[in-house]
Design a protein around this motif. Structure first.
Motif, PDB file in Angstrom:
ATOM      1  N   VAL A 164       0.811  -1.211   0.000  1.00 54.45           N
ATOM      2  CA  VAL A 164       0.000   0.000   0.000  1.00 54.45           C
ATOM      3  C   VAL A 164       0.844   1.260   0.000  1.00 54.45           C
ATOM      4  O   VAL A 164       0.388   2.313  -0.447  1.00 54.45           O
ATOM      5  N   ASN A 165       2.078   1.229   0.489  1.00 53.87           N
ATOM      6  CA  ASN A 165       2.900   2.425   0.532  1.00 53.87           C
ATOM      7  C   ASN A 165       3.778   2.580  -0.703  1.00 53.87           C
ATOM      8  O   ASN A 165       4.608   3.486  -0.763  1.00 53.87           O
ATOM      9  N   GLU A 166       3.623   1.709  -1.699  1.00 54.25           N
ATOM     10  CA  GLU A 166       4.455   1.771  -2.886  1.00 54.25           C
ATOM     11  C   GLU A 166       3.779   2.493  -4.051  1.00 54.25           C
ATOM     12  O   GLU A 166       4.310   2.549  -5.143  1.00 54.25           O
ATOM     13  N   TYR A 167       2.599   3.058  -3.827  1.00 53.91           N
ATOM     14  CA  TYR A 167       1.898   3.720  -4.917  1.00 53.91           C
ATOM     15  C   TYR A 167       2.529   5.085  -5.187  1.00 53.91           C
ATOM     16  O   TYR A 167       3.202   5.681  -4.357  1.00 53.91           O
ATOM     17  N   VAL A 168       2.302   5.589  -6.383  1.00 51.90           N
ATOM     18  CA  VAL A 168       2.765   6.915  -6.768  1.00 51.90           C
ATOM     19  C   VAL A 168       1.558   7.689  -7.283  1.00 51.90           C
ATOM     20  O   VAL A 168       0.809   7.198  -8.124  1.00 51.90           O
ATOM     21  N   ILE A 169       1.382   8.906  -6.764  1.00 51.28           N
ATOM     22  CA  ILE A 169       0.301   9.755  -7.251  1.00 51.28           C
ATOM     23  C   ILE A 169       0.908  11.063  -7.726  1.00 51.28           C
ATOM     24  O   ILE A 169       1.682  11.705  -7.008  1.00 51.28           O
ATOM     25  N   ASN A 170       0.603  11.426  -8.951  1.00 51.35           N
ATOM     26  CA  ASN A 170       1.129  12.641  -9.549  1.00 51.35           C
ATOM     27  C   ASN A 170       0.109  13.754  -9.325  1.00 51.35           C
ATOM     28  O   ASN A 170      -0.916  13.837 -10.015  1.00 51.35           O
ATOM     29  N   ALA A 171       0.388  14.609  -8.335  1.00 56.67           N
ATOM     30  CA  ALA A 171      -0.568  15.643  -7.957  1.00 56.67           C
ATOM     31  C   ALA A 171      -0.844  16.606  -9.106  1.00 56.67           C
ATOM     32  O   ALA A 171      -1.994  17.004  -9.343  1.00 56.67           O
ATOM     33  N   ASP A 172       0.208  16.992  -9.835  1.00 57.64           N
ATOM     34  CA  ASP A 172       0.023  17.918 -10.951  1.00 57.64           C
ATOM     35  C   ASP A 172      -0.891  17.321 -12.014  1.00 57.64           C
ATOM     36  O   ASP A 172      -1.741  18.006 -12.589  1.00 57.64           O
ATOM     37  N   GLU A 173      -0.721  16.020 -12.248  1.00 59.47           N
ATOM     38  CA  GLU A 173      -1.550  15.342 -13.248  1.00 59.47           C
ATOM     39  C   GLU A 173      -3.006  15.279 -12.804  1.00 59.47           C
ATOM     40  O   GLU A 173      -3.928  15.471 -13.609  1.00 59.47           O
ATOM     41  N   VAL A 174      -3.225  15.023 -11.522  1.00 56.93           N
ATOM     42  CA  VAL A 174      -4.588  14.958 -10.993  1.00 56.93           C
ATOM     43  C   VAL A 174      -5.292  16.301 -11.174  1.00 56.93           C
ATOM     44  O   VAL A 174      -6.443  16.368 -11.641  1.00 56.93           O
ATOM     45  N   ILE A 175      -4.622  17.391 -10.814  1.00 55.42           N
ATOM     46  CA  ILE A 175      -5.238  18.711 -10.918  1.00 55.42           C
ATOM     47  C   ILE A 175      -5.408  19.117 -12.380  1.00 55.42           C
ATOM     48  O   ILE A 175      -6.438  19.699 -12.765  1.00 55.42           O
ATOM     49  N   SER A 176      -4.422  18.808 -13.214  1.00 58.48           N
ATOM     50  CA  SER A 176      -4.543  19.123 -14.636  1.00 58.48           C
ATOM     51  C   SER A 176      -5.737  18.413 -15.257  1.00 58.48           C
ATOM     52  O   SER A 176      -6.477  18.996 -16.068  1.00 58.48           O
ATOM     53  N   ARG A 177      -5.926  17.160 -14.888  1.00 60.45           N
ATOM     54  CA  ARG A 177      -7.055  16.392 -15.419  1.00 60.45           C
ATOM     55  C   ARG A 177      -8.374  17.008 -14.957  1.00 60.45           C
ATOM     56  O   ARG A 177      -9.330  17.114 -15.738  1.00 60.45           O
ATOM     57  N   ALA A 178      -8.443  17.422 -13.698  1.00 56.78           N
ATOM     58  CA  ALA A 178      -9.666  18.041 -13.175  1.00 56.78           C
ATOM     59  C   ALA A 178      -9.966  19.344 -13.902  1.00 56.78           C
ATOM     60  O   ALA A 178     -11.122  19.632 -14.242  1.00 56.78           O
ATOM     61  N   GLU A 179      -8.944  20.130 -14.148  1.00 60.97           N
ATOM     62  CA  GLU A 179      -9.139  21.397 -14.850  1.00 60.97           C
ATOM     63  C   GLU A 179      -9.579  21.169 -16.290  1.00 60.97           C
ATOM     64  O   GLU A 179     -10.448  21.895 -16.806  1.00 60.97           O
ATOM     65  N   SER A 180      -9.019  20.158 -16.944  1.00 60.75           N
ATOM     66  CA  SER A 180      -9.387  19.884 -18.337  1.00 60.75           C
ATOM     67  C   SER A 180     -10.828  19.393 -18.453  1.00 60.75           C
ATOM     68  O   SER A 180     -11.471  19.568 -19.497  1.00 60.75           O
ATOM     69  N   LYS A 185      -6.951  19.408  -4.054  1.00 58.51           N
ATOM     70  CA  LYS A 185      -5.648  19.897  -3.616  1.00 58.51           C
ATOM     71  C   LYS A 185      -5.449  19.647  -2.128  1.00 58.51           C
ATOM     72  O   LYS A 185      -4.349  19.251  -1.683  1.00 58.51           O
ATOM     73  N   GLU A 186      -6.493  19.867  -1.336  1.00 59.61           N
ATOM     74  CA  GLU A 186      -6.421  19.607   0.103  1.00 59.61           C
ATOM     75  C   GLU A 186      -6.096  18.144   0.371  1.00 59.61           C
ATOM     76  O   GLU A 186      -5.269  17.819   1.231  1.00 59.61           O
ATOM     77  N   ALA A 187      -6.741  17.244  -0.368  1.00 61.44           N
ATOM     78  CA  ALA A 187      -6.491  15.812  -0.183  1.00 61.44           C
ATOM     79  C   ALA A 187      -5.066  15.445  -0.581  1.00 61.44           C
ATOM     80  O   ALA A 187      -4.388  14.674   0.115  1.00 61.44           O
ATOM     81  N   LEU A 188      -4.614  15.997  -1.697  1.00 61.18           N
ATOM     82  CA  LEU A 188      -3.268  15.669  -2.185  1.00 61.18           C
ATOM     83  C   LEU A 188      -2.182  16.148  -1.233  1.00 61.18           C
ATOM     84  O   LEU A 188      -1.134  15.504  -1.093  1.00 61.18           O
ATOM     85  N   GLU A 189      -2.423  17.252  -0.559  1.00 63.13           N
ATOM     86  CA  GLU A 189      -1.441  17.772   0.388  1.00 63.13           C
ATOM     87  C   GLU A 189      -1.304  16.877   1.618  1.00 63.13           C
ATOM     88  O   GLU A 189      -0.257  16.877   2.275  1.00 63.13           O
ATOM     89  N   HIS A 234      -9.754   8.974  -2.362  1.00 63.83           N
ATOM     90  CA  HIS A 234     -11.083   9.089  -2.967  1.00 63.83           C
ATOM     91  C   HIS A 234     -11.345  10.528  -3.408  1.00 63.83           C
ATOM     92  O   HIS A 234     -11.814  10.775  -4.534  1.00 63.83           O
ATOM     93  N   THR A 235     -11.052  11.472  -2.529  1.00 68.84           N
ATOM     94  CA  THR A 235     -11.309  12.877  -2.845  1.00 68.84           C
ATOM     95  C   THR A 235     -10.474  13.333  -4.033  1.00 68.84           C
ATOM     96  O   THR A 235     -10.967  14.007  -4.943  1.00 68.84           O
TER      97      THR A 235
END
Length: 438
Positions: free
Chosen positions: A5-21, A33-37, A150-151
């Motif tokens: 469970v601790n080996e995952y990678v989440i790209n915060a910039d990609e998540v926000i870019s996708r939401a904006e698009s 953004k709050e969740a990603l922080e 989830h958020t």
């Protein structure tokens, strides 16, 4: 090999870019953004007797899938139409994978100020309402790593708001059709029943693929304010191979009622959390759950009703059937907090095992911090009662048909609690498929 469970990678910039698009609202993007922080610093949930270190909750092939939309009821896939009571259900939302595919709301409800919209649009159209209730009273963003994830990844769901003293006679129904094996579901359902209002809500999660190696991370929050009444029904039947986390949470005000009827039929490994907070005096919640496990499923169900209000009443009824090599943990918690005088906490958990390798564990727990209360529990784990079988077979019924009748009778208290006839029929058909097929 399964991912730690601790080996995952989440790209915060990609998540926000996708939401904006996708044109998501400023509100939703700020929540992401709050969740990603916070996500890196949060712990995983700790379900009793289930180790999650080998469960992969984080690998996602397609964060968002574009799927078909429909212009009328007649255009809907047959799998969806079979779940709708079209003559009586006027308020329908269909989600096809992650795509809002169809919405029908009666003019009468719109005139009364009722809001039924997919949650992404609702966060833009009704930001003050959504911000007030989204992950503030039910589930918190920083509750644990899966809530924050989830958020951040939220890609579907529904928002329902019923204004004060509005009583919706016809059910509101959501159907989520999953037919892309590379689609993950991060659905969020937010239901707010304002003071004195009434609502019946039913949701169906259905897969049209045999297997998916993706994730579903589903959260529902139900806010029943003073004197409100909410009936919440669900049938979950997503395919094998998913890694699943489902959290359904309720907050119940003074003289309000929240009743749950849940058919939990997913064919994958699932962690399921259903917690109801009875916050107001004379608040009530009745929870009925039916579970069927087969194959090599691992299932963990934590069900809690937590009493804060005086004279509150919470009853839990959980029936499960395990076959093949499936295993389940049923934890039921009735917790009466100090000050919740004259409250009533009752629960019953029963598991039938249909094979030698099936496993069921029913753990009733009462936590009582007040003297003047009523509380009780019952639990059993065993096989089909041979006396019942003998009685039926003595009247000319075959052993297979006798087993079928006993199992349906065992599960029927939950089936009957579902408020839409087509959904009852679906659950009965799923039970036939999962329990009685070889």
């Amino acid at each position: 090999m399964a991912t730690e469970v601790n080996e995952y990678v989440i790209n915060a910039d990609e998540v926000i870019s996708r939401a904006e698009s996708r044109g998501e609202s400023e509100l939703l993007i700020s929540k992401k953004k709050e969740a990603l922080e916070q996500i890196e610093s949060l712990d995983m949930p700790k379900p009793d007797k289930t180790k999650l270190n080998k469960w992969d909750f984080f690998t996602v092939s397609q964060p968002v899938t574009d799927s078909a939309t429909y212009g009328s009821l007649e255009e809907l896939p047959e799998a969806v139409k079979s779940l709708l009571d079209i003559e009586h259900t006027k308020n329908i939302y269909v989600q096809h994978n992650n795509t809002p595919a169809y919405l029908q709301v009666s003019d009468e409800l719109l005139d009364q100020g009722v809001v039924i919209e997919n949650i992404i649009e609702a966060s833009a159209n009704h930001p003050e309402l959504v911000e007030k209730y989204f992950m503030t009273e039910g589930v918190k963003i920083d509750e644990h790593k899966l809530a924050a994830y989830h958020t951040a990844m939220l890609n579907g769901g529904l928002f329902v708001y019923v204004p004060k003293n509005v009583q919706i006679e016809d059910p509101v129904q959501m159907v989520v059709l999953h037919d892309d094996e590379k689609t993950s579901l991060f659905n969020h359902v937010l239901i707010v029943a304002d003071e004195g209002s009434e609502l019946t809500y039913v949701e169906n999660y259905l897969s049209n693929v045999d297997r998916s190696n993706e994730q579903f991370n589903i959260i529902s929050e139900v806010i029943a304010k003073d004197n409100a009444k909410v009936n919440y029904g669900a049938v979950d039947f997503l395919s094998e191979g998913f890694t699943g986390y489902v959290n359904r949470r309720g907050v119940v005000g003074r003289d309000a009622t929240l009743d749950w009827a849940l058919g939990l039929m997913n064919d994958s490994n699932v962690i399921n959390d259903n917690t109801t907070y009875l916050m107001g005096d004379n608040s009530v919640s009745n929870l009925k759950t039916v579970v069927v496990g087969r194959g090599e499923q691992t299932l963990n169900f934590t069900t809690q009703i937590i009493h804060y209000g005086k004279d509150s009443s919470g009853h839990i009824l959980k029936h499960g059937v395990m076959k093949d090599s499936a295993s389940s943990i049923f934890n039921g918690v009735g917790h009466i907090k100090h000050g919740a005088t004259r409250s009533d906490a009752q629960q019953e958990s029963r598991v039938l095992m249909l094979s030698e390798k099936a496993r069921g564990d029913a753990n009733p727990i009462l936590l009582i911090d007040e003297d003047d209360v009523t509380a009780g529990h019952a639990a059993s784990v065993g096989r089909v009662d041979p006396i019942q079988l003998f009685y039926l077979m003595s009247r000319g019924i075959s052993q297979k048909e006798a087993e079928r009748l006993v199992i349906h009778g065992f599960l029927d208290p939950v089936v009957r609690a579902l408020p839409i006839e087509s959904v009852k029929n679906q659950l009965r058909e799923v039970i036939e498929l999962k329990v009685l097929s070889k």
